[in-house]
Design a protein around this motif. Sequence first.
Motif, short mmCIF file in Angstrom:
data_model
loop_
_atom_site.label_atom_id
_atom_site.label_comp_id
_atom_site.label_asym_id
_atom_site.label_seq_id
_atom_site.Cartn_x
_atom_site.Cartn_y
_atom_site.Cartn_z
N VAL A 89 0.81 -1.23 0.00
CA VAL A 89 0.00 0.00 0.00
C VAL A 89 0.85 1.28 0.00
O VAL A 89 0.33 2.37 0.18
CB VAL A 89 -1.02 0.04 1.17
CG1 VAL A 89 -2.04 -1.09 1.02
CG2 VAL A 89 -0.34 -0.02 2.51
N ARG A 112 -14.87 3.17 -0.43
CA ARG A 112 -14.61 3.56 -1.82
C ARG A 112 -14.55 2.36 -2.74
O ARG A 112 -13.87 2.38 -3.77
CB ARG A 112 -13.34 4.41 -1.88
CG ARG A 112 -13.65 5.83 -1.38
CD ARG A 112 -12.43 6.60 -1.02
NE ARG A 112 -11.55 6.79 -2.17
CZ ARG A 112 -10.42 7.47 -2.11
NH1 ARG A 112 -10.03 8.00 -0.97
NH2 ARG A 112 -9.69 7.60 -3.18
N SER A 152 -14.05 -0.71 11.08
CA SER A 152 -12.81 -0.45 10.32
C SER A 152 -12.83 -1.17 8.97
O SER A 152 -12.28 -0.67 7.99
CB SER A 152 -11.56 -0.76 11.14
OG SER A 152 -11.53 -2.10 11.49
N ASP A 163 -6.48 1.30 -5.87
CA ASP A 163 -7.08 1.48 -4.54
C ASP A 163 -7.11 0.16 -3.77
O ASP A 163 -8.00 -0.65 -3.92
CB ASP A 163 -8.50 2.04 -4.68
CG ASP A 163 -9.08 2.42 -3.33
OD1 ASP A 163 -8.29 2.64 -2.38
OD2 ASP A 163 -10.31 2.47 -3.21
N THR A 164 -6.08 -0.06 -2.95
CA THR A 164 -6.03 -1.23 -2.08
C THR A 164 -6.12 -0.73 -0.65
O THR A 164 -5.38 0.15 -0.25
CB THR A 164 -4.72 -2.00 -2.29
OG1 THR A 164 -4.70 -2.51 -3.62
CG2 THR A 164 -4.59 -3.17 -1.32
N GLN A 165 -7.05 -1.27 0.11
CA GLN A 165 -7.29 -0.79 1.46
C GLN A 165 -6.75 -1.75 2.51
O GLN A 165 -6.80 -2.96 2.32
CB GLN A 165 -8.79 -0.60 1.69
CG GLN A 165 -9.39 0.53 0.88
CD GLN A 165 -8.89 1.88 1.32
OE1 GLN A 165 -8.67 2.12 2.50
NE2 GLN A 165 -8.70 2.77 0.36
N PRO A 167 -13.50 8.76 4.16
CA PRO A 167 -12.84 8.43 2.89
C PRO A 167 -13.52 9.08 1.68
O PRO A 167 -12.86 9.32 0.66
CB PRO A 167 -12.97 6.90 2.81
CG PRO A 167 -13.25 6.44 4.19
CD PRO A 167 -13.95 7.56 4.90
N PRO A 179 -13.21 -0.78 -2.83
CA PRO A 179 -11.93 -1.30 -3.30
C PRO A 179 -12.10 -2.69 -3.91
O PRO A 179 -13.05 -3.40 -3.59
CB PRO A 179 -11.11 -1.41 -2.00
CG PRO A 179 -12.14 -1.68 -0.95
CD PRO A 179 -13.35 -0.87 -1.37
N ALA A 184 -12.76 0.74 5.21
CA ALA A 184 -11.98 0.24 4.06
C ALA A 184 -12.87 0.04 2.84
O ALA A 184 -12.42 0.18 1.70
CB ALA A 184 -11.29 -1.07 4.44
N ASP A 214 -11.98 12.02 -0.95
CA ASP A 214 -11.83 11.34 -2.24
C ASP A 214 -11.42 12.34 -3.32
O ASP A 214 -12.13 13.31 -3.58
CB ASP A 214 -13.18 10.69 -2.62
CG ASP A 214 -13.03 9.73 -3.80
OD1 ASP A 214 -11.95 9.73 -4.43
OD2 ASP A 214 -13.99 8.99 -4.08
N ILE A 257 -8.48 -5.93 -0.55
CA ILE A 257 -8.30 -5.54 0.85
C ILE A 257 -7.15 -6.35 1.43
O ILE A 257 -7.03 -7.55 1.19
CB ILE A 257 -9.59 -5.80 1.66
CG1 ILE A 257 -10.65 -4.75 1.34
CG2 ILE A 257 -9.31 -5.81 3.16
CD1 ILE A 257 -11.92 -4.93 2.13
N SER A 274 -6.80 2.42 15.05
CA SER A 274 -6.93 2.95 13.69
C SER A 274 -8.20 3.79 13.51
O SER A 274 -8.40 4.39 12.46
CB SER A 274 -6.87 1.82 12.66
OG SER A 274 -7.88 0.87 12.90
#
Length: 250
Positions: free
Chosen positions: A64, A160, A153, A80-82, A105, A162, A157, A109, A165, A91
């Motif tokens: 990432v 958006r 959490s 886009d990798t979360q 997020p 993704p 992630a 954006d 993940i 977090s």
Amino acid sequence: MEQEKVIQIRDLKVYYKQYRKNIFGKKRRHQVLKGVSIDVFEGEILGLAGESGCGKSTLAKAIVGMNKDIEGEINLKYSDTQMVFQDPYSSLNPSKKIGWLLEEPLRVDKERKWTPKERKEKVLEIMKAIGLPKEMLERYPSQLSGGQRQRVSIGVALMRSPKVIIADEPVSALDVTIQAQILQLLQQLNRDLGITILFISHDLRVIYQICNHVAIMKHGEIKEYGIPYEVYRNPQNDYTKELLTAAGIK
Ligand SMILES: Nc1ncnc2c1ncn2[C@@H]1O[C@H](COP(=O)(O)OP(=O)(O)OP(=O)(O)O)[C@@H](O)[C@H]1O
Ligand SMILES: [Mg+2]
């Protein structure tokens, strides 16, 4: 048909600065990943296991872009990798409500502008996907259980949409029944939304349950890779055998 690779890593080396100086007063570079090559295929769950300190999180962070001192190749099909981290408490900003955290997020954006109404709609969609009632949007992280926080959490992630993940020990901090629920959620996201998951875990049983492939890492190198059923039945590497024995599997 050959499956598409969403992540292709070739001969990846990652270095950290050592905190101690050497006798010449210089900080040395400490190599943590020693030439890792691995593929993550579209639509799969890949499990990554190995002892504490072997470099699993280092690999995740390199993917990432959180590690800068690297050599080798990281090819990503999707930008886009979360990441989902082990401890959702650290977090998630404790001073913000769940609704705010989920919207964030979208607020930042850069690819598109979201109206407040669109943000609210997306938040409700994601709350449904992660299995939390919308009343919880008004709560603070400290007012949720550990499992609920981890759902949030994962939700952050997902905001958006993704395609990939990376879940870095997402259930290690949870007790066993809650672990099972979060694992189910990850499997559901993989199956229903087609999200590819790099799943980092100490737990070889969990990897067996949910992963299509497994990679075993030691001292910054991948020692063994394959389909869990085959690797567990007939491990080729002594370290893999050791891990399986320690887990009571072999
Ligand atoms: N920011 C950093 N600066 C210097 N050294 C680091 C840093 N982050 C990690 N390391 C070191 O790199 C090595 C690999 O750490 P990493 O966090 O990748 O291990 P891990 O496999 O994720 O372990 P765990 O299972 O305990 O999470 C360890 O020796 C660690 O001390
Ligand atoms: Mg780690």
